[in-house]
Design a protein around this motif. Structure first.
Motif, PDB file in Angstrom:
ATOM      1  N   GLY A   6       5.886  12.031   6.011  1.00 28.45           N
ATOM      2  CA  GLY A   6       5.569  12.054   4.585  1.00 28.45           C
ATOM      3  C   GLY A   6       5.187  10.699   4.004  1.00 28.45           C
ATOM      4  O   GLY A   6       4.920  10.573   2.820  1.00 28.45           O
ATOM      5  N   GLU A   7       5.178   9.653   4.795  1.00 28.21           N
ATOM      6  CA  GLU A   7       4.825   8.323   4.296  1.00 28.21           C
ATOM      7  C   GLU A   7       3.312   8.173   4.302  1.00 28.21           C
ATOM      8  O   GLU A   7       2.657   8.445   5.298  1.00 28.21           O
ATOM      9  N   GLU A   8       2.771   7.762   3.141  1.00 28.43           N
ATOM     10  CA  GLU A   8       1.338   7.551   3.052  1.00 28.43           C
ATOM     11  C   GLU A   8       1.080   6.107   2.649  1.00 28.43           C
ATOM     12  O   GLU A   8       1.899   5.490   1.992  1.00 28.43           O
ATOM     13  N   ALA A   9      -0.070   5.610   2.995  1.00 24.51           N
ATOM     14  CA  ALA A   9      -0.440   4.240   2.657  1.00 24.51           C
ATOM     15  C   ALA A   9      -1.826   4.251   2.028  1.00 24.51           C
ATOM     16  O   ALA A   9      -2.574   5.216   2.127  1.00 24.51           O
TER      17      ALA A   9
END
Length: 109
Positions: A6-9
């Motif tokens: 779920g981590e976005e950049a």
């Protein structure tokens, strides 16, 4: 580096778009700020002239005479050494004790 679920950049394109928008806003804002600097200097000089006029009046009360020059006020401690308008304009005191710019103008009063 391991990605967590779920981590976005931000992508490089998104960062470049943000920098482009910030650059455009700065290019719009800078001319407006520099346009008003002349009026700020004039108002600052007018305020400084009034302050120096007050020091001339204080000198007249203390010494019972009109100072002959800005340098005389500085020498007696009424003004700092090299007193001039914020824009660099030199000041003068006439024979009646009125303070003005050395170029002959009254400072926007």
């Amino acid at each position: 580096m391991k990605r967590l679920k779920g981590e976005e950049a931000f992508t490089l394109i998104e960062m470049m778009i943000v920098l482009l928008i910030i650059s455009v806003l700065i290019l719009i804002a800078i001319p407006n700020v520099t346009k008003h600097s002349k009026s700020i200097d004039e108002k600052g000089c007018a305020a400084y002239l009034k302050m120096v006029q007050g020091e001339v009046e204080a000198y007249k009360m203390d010494e019972h005479s009109i100072p002959k020059s800005i340098e005389e006020l500085s020498a007696k401690g009424y003004l700092p050494e090299g007193a001039q308008c914020p824009d660099g304009t030199q000041l003068k005191i006439d024979v009646d004790g009125k303070v003005g710019k050395a170029d002959g103008t009254s400072g926007g009063e």
